[in-house]
Design a protein around this motif. Structure first.
Motif, PDB file in Angstrom:
ATOM      1  N   ILE A   6     -55.693  80.812 -22.524  1.00 54.50           N
ATOM      2  CA  ILE A   6     -56.448  79.598 -22.213  1.00 54.50           C
ATOM      3  C   ILE A   6     -55.505  78.458 -21.830  1.00 54.50           C
ATOM      4  N   GLY A   7     -54.283  78.518 -22.326  1.00 54.01           N
ATOM      5  CA  GLY A   7     -53.306  77.473 -22.028  1.00 54.01           C
ATOM      6  C   GLY A   7     -52.804  77.459 -20.599  1.00 54.01           C
ATOM      7  N   PHE A   8     -53.277  78.367 -19.766  1.00 56.31           N
ATOM      8  CA  PHE A   8     -52.818  78.425 -18.383  1.00 56.31           C
ATOM      9  C   PHE A   8     -53.959  78.182 -17.395  1.00 56.31           C
ATOM     10  N   LEU A   9     -54.974  77.441 -17.852  1.00 54.85           N
ATOM     11  CA  LEU A   9     -56.096  77.087 -16.986  1.00 54.85           C
ATOM     12  C   LEU A   9     -55.814  75.703 -16.385  1.00 54.85           C
ATOM     13  N   PRO A  10     -55.452  75.634 -15.115  1.00 53.17           N
ATOM     14  CA  PRO A  10     -54.914  74.395 -14.550  1.00 53.17           C
ATOM     15  C   PRO A  10     -55.913  73.257 -14.426  1.00 53.17           C
ATOM     16  N   ASN A  11     -57.206  73.578 -14.408  1.00 55.39           N
ATOM     17  CA  ASN A  11     -58.222  72.541 -14.202  1.00 55.39           C
ATOM     18  C   ASN A  11     -58.995  72.176 -15.465  1.00 55.39           C
ATOM     19  N   LEU A  12     -58.621  72.750 -16.602  1.00 56.62           N
ATOM     20  CA  LEU A  12     -59.398  72.537 -17.820  1.00 56.62           C
ATOM     21  C   LEU A  12     -59.351  71.076 -18.249  1.00 56.62           C
ATOM     22  N   ASP A  13     -60.530  70.510 -18.471  1.00 57.45           N
ATOM     23  CA  ASP A  13     -60.685  69.112 -18.867  1.00 57.45           C
ATOM     24  C   ASP A  13     -61.035  68.979 -20.346  1.00 57.45           C
ATOM     25  N   ARG A  14     -61.765  69.955 -20.879  1.00 63.87           N
ATOM     26  CA  ARG A  14     -62.285  69.823 -22.245  1.00 63.87           C
ATOM     27  C   ARG A  14     -62.375  71.194 -22.918  1.00 63.87           C
ATOM     28  N   ILE A  15     -61.887  71.253 -24.168  1.00 63.13           N
ATOM     29  CA  ILE A  15     -62.091  72.420 -25.029  1.00 63.13           C
ATOM     30  C   ILE A  15     -62.856  71.960 -26.257  1.00 63.13           C
ATOM     31  N   GLN A  16     -64.019  72.508 -26.458  1.00 61.75           N
ATOM     32  CA  GLN A  16     -64.791  72.240 -27.676  1.00 61.75           C
ATOM     33  C   GLN A  16     -65.018  73.570 -28.398  1.00 61.75           C
ATOM     34  N   ILE A  17     -64.249  73.788 -29.460  1.00 60.20           N
ATOM     35  CA  ILE A  17     -64.428  74.990 -30.271  1.00 60.20           C
ATOM     36  C   ILE A  17     -64.731  74.613 -31.716  1.00 60.20           C
ATOM     37  N   ASP A  18     -65.041  73.340 -31.958  1.00 58.61           N
ATOM     38  CA  ASP A  18     -65.270  72.853 -33.314  1.00 58.61           C
ATOM     39  C   ASP A  18     -66.478  73.527 -33.963  1.00 58.61           C
ATOM     40  N   GLN A  19     -66.450  73.540 -35.279  1.00 56.19           N
ATOM     41  CA  GLN A  19     -67.515  74.117 -36.102  1.00 56.19           C
ATOM     42  C   GLN A  19     -67.705  75.606 -35.825  1.00 56.19           C
TER      43      GLN A  19
END
Length: 239
Positions: free
Chosen positions: A150-163
């Motif tokens: 996942i750390g190599f996704l160049p366009n990623l703006d938001r990661i929500q994995i909470d809860q």
């Protein structure tokens, strides 16, 4: 004996084949790419859908038949097919697991499974979706570790994995996410040190890590991040 009438000219076999190819070529511009159709079927096969919210996923074409939660680009690229832009299955009481076939949705910008009961791990194959901007998996029962991919996704703006119930360390590869603005990873079972490398993220605004099992010191480099507005940890355990 009467005069035989001249029969109407008929198309040759080659001409018929040519017309068929023209028709097929024109038709597939209004169809979802077959790889993505197959991926959606596998994704559905990995899920449990007690309220049958996805019952129309067996009817017609995903894009042109408006499958539930499926949103597409309607300007076809050079390959002539329609492609998925968003898969949004928010709050549908869905359980089961996330299929590795999610990685076949190669044009996806938004992946949203928020507020369901999905279990299992986050597939590393999501790291193939280089167009992905929003990864929204919060409010489920996900376990396992965060994939380095996942750390190599160049366009990623938001990661929500909470809860969720995600464990293991925060991958140092996440320091490559140069366009990330939001890390929402609170209320899990993450452990280990907060990677100092995260301080390299120029656009990060929110870093939410509270209610985990993180240990060690708070990297002082985080105080130098140019865009950071909210850093919420408060449960750091000093060994």
């Amino acid at each position: 004996m009467g005069v035989l009438e001249r029969s109407q000219p008929t198309l040759s076999l080659i001409e018929c084949l040519c017309w068929c190819l023209v028709l097929i070529g024109g038709a597939h511009s209004q169809l979802t790419h077959p790889t993505e159709v197959n991926a959606l079927r596998n994704i559905k096969g990995s899920l449990t859908d007690p309220y049958r919210n996805l019952r129309n996923w067996n009817r017609g074409d995903p894009c042109t038949s408006e499958w539930t939660g499926v949103f597409c680009y309607y300007i076809t690229p050079s390959d002539g097919y329609l492609h998925l832009r968003e898969l949004s299955l928010l709050n549908m009481n869905i359980s089961g697991s996330l299929s590795p076939q999610l990685g076949q949705l190669s044009h996806l910008e938004i992946l949203d499974f928020m507020w369901n009961n999905v279990t299992g791990s986050i597939p590393k194959e999501i790291g193939r979706i280089t167009t992905l901007k929003l990864l929204l998996l919060n409010g489920n029962q996900l376990t396992g570790s965060l994939p380095d991919e996942i750390g190599f996704l160049p366009n990623l703006d938001r990661i929500q994995i909470d809860q969720n119930k995600i464990s293991g360390s925060i991958p140092t590869s996440f320091a490559n996410l140069s366009n990330i603005k939001h890390f929402h990873m609170n209320n899990n079972s993450l452990s280990g040190q907060i990677p100092p490398q995260l301080s390299r993220l120029p656009k990060l605004v929110h870093l939410l890590l509270h209610n985990n099992n993180l240990s060690g010191y708070l990297p002082p480099e985080l105080s130098e991040m140019p865009s950071l507005q909210i850093l919420y940890i408060f449960t750091l355990v000093i060994p």
